[in-house]
Design an enzyme around this catalytic site. Structure first.
Site, short mmCIF file in Angstrom:
data_model
loop_
_atom_site.label_atom_id
_atom_site.label_comp_id
_atom_site.label_asym_id
_atom_site.label_seq_id
_atom_site.Cartn_x
_atom_site.Cartn_y
_atom_site.Cartn_z
N CYS A 91 0.84 -1.20 0.00
CA CYS A 91 0.00 0.00 0.00
C CYS A 91 0.87 1.25 0.00
O CYS A 91 1.98 1.26 0.55
CB CYS A 91 -0.91 -0.01 1.23
SG CYS A 91 -2.07 1.38 1.29
N ASP A 123 0.42 3.78 1.73
CA ASP A 123 0.34 4.39 3.06
C ASP A 123 1.74 4.72 3.59
O ASP A 123 2.62 3.85 3.62
CB ASP A 123 -0.38 3.44 4.02
CG ASP A 123 -0.83 4.13 5.30
OD1 ASP A 123 0.04 4.67 6.00
OD2 ASP A 123 -2.03 4.11 5.60
N ARG A 150 2.76 5.04 6.45
CA ARG A 150 3.10 4.35 7.70
C ARG A 150 3.61 2.93 7.48
O ARG A 150 3.91 2.23 8.45
CB ARG A 150 1.87 4.31 8.62
CG ARG A 150 1.32 5.68 8.98
CD ARG A 150 -0.05 5.57 9.60
NE ARG A 150 -1.04 5.07 8.66
CZ ARG A 150 -2.32 4.82 8.97
NH1 ARG A 150 -2.74 5.01 10.21
NH2 ARG A 150 -3.15 4.37 8.04
N HIS A 168 -2.30 -3.97 5.09
CA HIS A 168 -2.12 -3.58 6.49
C HIS A 168 -3.48 -3.26 7.12
O HIS A 168 -4.40 -2.80 6.44
CB HIS A 168 -1.17 -2.38 6.62
CG HIS A 168 -1.69 -1.10 6.03
ND1 HIS A 168 -2.30 -0.12 6.78
CD2 HIS A 168 -1.71 -0.65 4.75
CE1 HIS A 168 -2.65 0.89 5.99
NE2 HIS A 168 -2.31 0.59 4.76
N CYS A 170 -6.07 0.25 6.87
CA CYS A 170 -5.87 0.81 5.53
C CYS A 170 -6.99 1.82 5.21
O CYS A 170 -8.17 1.48 5.26
CB CYS A 170 -5.87 -0.31 4.49
SG CYS A 170 -5.68 0.26 2.79
#
Length: 214
Positions: A42, A44, A46, A98, A101
Site C-alpha cells: 500500500c 500508506d 506508515r 495492512h 488501511c
C-alpha cells in the site's frame, strides 16, 4: 520552503551512516541490482517496505498503490511485475496489506473520497464477494480487519493469474507468491498462509486461506 533543506540534511546524515557501516556500499549498489523479492504494498506512509523487513536498498523491488491492489488492466503494476520476474529473476512476490488501511476503510464505510473511488471499486468487489463472511464479525472494526485480510488473499490470486506468473511457472522458474498483512499498532507482520508456488495449487491455497479468515 522551496528546497526542503531539512530533507537534504537528513539524506546526507543517512548516506554518511551507511558509508560508516560499509564504505563500499553505494559503489557496489550502483553496479548492479539483484533483489530477491518484489513487494506489492500500500502507498500508506506508515508502511515503509524496506524498514519493515529490515532490508537495505537493493534488496527489495517495490511497487505500491492505494490498498495494495493487483489489477489486470494496471500496466504500471504489471510492468513492475514483469521486470521483476523476467529481468531481475526475483524468487518471491510479496503482497502486503495492512490493518487500518484508509482505502479499505473508505470502502467498508461507503465513504466518497473522489477520483480514488474508481480505483477502490476493486476493493468493493472483494467486499461484495465476501459479504456473508464479513457480516459474521461482531464489530465493525473486526469486519474491516477481515476485509483487509481478504483483500490481500484476493490480490495474491490476481498475481497468480497474470500471464507473468503463469509463464514463469510454465518455464520452470522458481517463484513463490505470498500474502502478508502488517499491524500498525505493533509493527509486526502476519503471514496470511496464502503462499503459492505453482499455478495448480492456487485454488486449494485460496480456499484454505479464505476459510481461515475470522
Amino acid at each position: 520552503m522551496r528546497t526542503l533543506k531539512h530533507l537534504f540534511e537528513q539524506n546526507k546524515a543517512w548516506a554518511a551512516s551507511i558509508r560508516e557501516q560499509d564504505p563500499e556500499f553505494f559503489r557496489k549498489l550502483a553496479e548492479q541490482q539483484s533483489p530477491g523479492y518484489l513487494w506489492i504494498g500500500c502507498s500508506d506512509s506508515r508502511v515503509p517496505a524496506n524498514q519493515i523487513v529490515g532490508l537495505l536498498p537493493g534488496e527489495l523491488f517495490v511497487h505500491r498503490n492505494v490498498a495494495n491492489l493487483v489489477v489486470h488492466t494496471d500496466l504500471n503494476c504489471l510492468s513492475v511485475m514483469q521486470f521483476a520476474v523476467d529481468v531481475l529473476k526475483v524468487r518471491h512476490i510479496i503482497v502486503c496489506g495492512h490493518y487500518g488501511c484508509s482505502g479499505v476503510q473508505a470502502v467498508f464505510r461507503r465513504d466518497r473520497i473522489g477520483l480514488s473511488d474508481n480505483w477502490l471499486r476493486h476493493v468493493q468487489d472483494v467486499r461484495h464477494k465476501h459479504e456473508q463472511r464479513l457480516a459474521g464479525a461482531r464489530v465493525d472494526s473486526g469486519a474491516c480487519d477481515r476485509l483487509c485480510e481478504l483483500n490481500v488473499i484476493e490480490q495474491v490470486m490476481n498475481v497468480c493469474h497474470t500471464t507473468i506468473a503463469r509463464e514463469a511457472w510454465e518455464r520452470g522458474q522458481e517463484l513463490a507468491v505470498h500474502g502478508w498483512i502488517y499491524g500498525l499498532q505493533d509493527g509486526l507482520l502476519r503471514d496470511m498462509k496464502v503462499t503459492v508456488t505453482n499455478f495448480q495449487e492456487t485454488q486449494a491455497v485460496y480456499q484454505a486461506a479464505v476459510s481461515a479468515v475470522g
